[in-house]
Design an enzyme around this catalytic site. Structure first.
Site, PDB file in Angstrom:
ATOM      1  N   TYR A   1      15.841 -40.846   7.513  1.00 12.93           N
ATOM      2  CA  TYR A   1      15.047 -40.493   8.686  1.00 12.93           C
ATOM      3  C   TYR A   1      15.257 -39.027   9.067  1.00 12.93           C
ATOM      4  O   TYR A   1      15.890 -38.271   8.333  1.00 12.93           O
ATOM      5  CB  TYR A   1      15.363 -41.463   9.831  1.00 12.93           C
ATOM      6  CG  TYR A   1      14.979 -42.893   9.493  1.00 12.93           C
ATOM      7  CD1 TYR A   1      13.672 -43.203   9.120  1.00 12.93           C
ATOM      8  CD2 TYR A   1      15.914 -43.924   9.515  1.00 12.93           C
ATOM      9  CE1 TYR A   1      13.317 -44.508   8.786  1.00 12.93           C
ATOM     10  CE2 TYR A   1      15.560 -45.228   9.184  1.00 12.93           C
ATOM     11  CZ  TYR A   1      14.266 -45.508   8.812  1.00 12.93           C
ATOM     12  OH  TYR A   1      13.901 -46.802   8.467  1.00 12.93           O
TER      13      TYR A   1
ATOM     14  N   GLY B   1      25.948 -57.011   9.835  1.00 14.06           N
ATOM     15  CA  GLY B   1      24.542 -56.943  10.205  1.00 14.06           C
ATOM     16  C   GLY B   1      23.840 -58.275  10.195  1.00 14.06           C
ATOM     17  O   GLY B   1      23.761 -58.969  11.214  1.00 14.06           O
TER      18      GLY B   1
END
Length: 389
Positions: free
Chosen positions: A188, A331
């Site tokens: 990103y 996660g």
């Protein structure tokens, strides 16, 4: 296996965490539309998982151009700030600690997600390859799409983005978050500036490694001035091996990732940030981080180190005993097991995650996963708490 070391108290900046178990950033795309506004369902989701010692929200876009996936929340409008207050109040009511992950996707976006259908913005006009974004195709429906070719940011626009990060951090504190995390991983925007593959700039933000780290350094400085370095963390995804597809999405393998991320760690050490979070490769048969890098990172950075990437309690304990890490994130297991710390402590089995409900949708596959001590009212209790806040 003795897991007691994972339940030790840990100091993070000025915070005292109740254990070493972390809920990492996990995109779930459940915000209210229009406006990408956090809501009561999201508050329930986070509150259910507040037995984690530390929590970081899903990626939260800092401005409209920062969005790369449908239905992800922002933190740049008054309505979004009020929505996040529902989340932080719910988490704090359950004794949890939560940071807001500040996110800008840069080139990993589609014109349909951008203001006025404009091109995404990036350090350089280089299209992201081998990655898909998720766009809305109708009310509650979406589809995968290729990112559009981005427009190169001007030098003045880069400096404006630094100010946007600082404003987002201020908004997060206004929303009662305990701190913020800069998303500098997974290909990103901040990662795009760091990478020699996506940054071909010729101004002060491109060229040498020092220049490519300048955007991150200026963001860290601006946020530290706004909310304090002790309330700030940074997430990286250093890759040492990958296929071409994984390279593009998961962190852009550099010619010398060891040097790149150790220099970044030294920069953050000088700035006094609270932690560095390392997102390891998490695909099948992914290589582990080189031990030499773990040792060098520990020597370069005196703050808290968080590791994530298909962690098990056994792996977390090995990393802790070796002195490499301090906190460990789980996660997908935390998605499917809202009471994961209790399951780890008691050695109990874990629910499997439902991959069909990961992104978008309702409470199904979001707030309806059973706890160990399941009864018809067990998960609705937290929901009632959030409704009262």
């Amino acid at each position: 296996m003795n897991v007691s070391s994972l339940f030790e108290s840990v100091k993070l900046g000025r915070l005292n965490l109740k254990n070493r178990i972390v809920l990492p950033p996990l995109t779930r795309s459940r915000s209210t539309q229009p406006g990408n506004i956090p809501n009561a369902l999201m508050a329930t989701y986070y509150a259910q998982r507040a037995t984690a010692g530390f929590m970081v929200t899903e990626g939260v876009q800092i401005e409209p151009r920062g969005q790369g996936y449908a239905w992800t929340p922002g933190i740049f409008t008054a309505e979004q700030i009020e929505g996040w207050k529902k989340v932080t109040r719910a988490v704090h009511s359950q004794g949890g600690t939560i940071f807001c992950q500040l996110w800008h996707v840069g080139r990993v976006s589609h014109r349909s997600l951008q203001p006025d259908g404009q091109a995404p913005v990036a350090p350089s006009a280089i299209r992201a390859e081998g990655v898909k974004v998720f766009v809305e195709t109708g009310p509650g429906t979406g589809a995968l799409a290729d990112p559009d070719e981005p427009r190169e940011l001007t030098t003045a626009e880069v400096q404006e983005l630094v100010a946007m990060y600082a404003r987002a951090a201020r908004n997060a504190v206004e929303a009662d978050f305990d701190g913020v995390e800069i998303h500098s991983a997974n290909g990103y925007l901040v990662n795009q500036f760091i990478s020699e593959h996506s940054n071909h700039r010729t101004d002060q933000y491109g060229g040498s490694l020092k220049n490519r780290l300048r955007f991150l350094e200026e963001i860290v400085s601006a946020i530290s001035a706004e909310v304090g370095a002790e309330r700030l963390g940074v997430r990286f995804a250093p890759l040492f091996e990958s296929t071409e597809e994984e390279r593009v999405y998961l962190g852009l393998v550099e010619s010398d990732p060891h040097e790149t991320y150790l220099e970044a760690a030294k920069l953050l050490e000088k700035r006094g940030v609270a932690y560095i979070s390392i997102a390891e490769a998490d695909w099948d048969n992914a290589p582990e981080l080189p031990e030499s890098f773990c040792v060098a990172l520990r020597n370069a950075f005196s703050g808290v180190l968080i590791f994530a990437g298909r962690y098990t309690p056994e792996k977390a304990i090995r990393m802790l005993e070796a002195g490499y890490g301090d906190l460990f994130a789980f996660g997908k297991p935390f998605i499917a097991n809202p009471d994961l710390p209790d399951r780890i402590r008691k050695g109990l089995p874990w629910n499997d995650v439902d991959p069909t409900t990961m992104y978008g949708g309702t409470d199904k596959g979001y707030t309806d996963y059973p706890t160990v001590e399941y009864h018809p009212d067990s998960l609705s209790r937290v929901g009632r708490v959030t409704e009262q806040l």
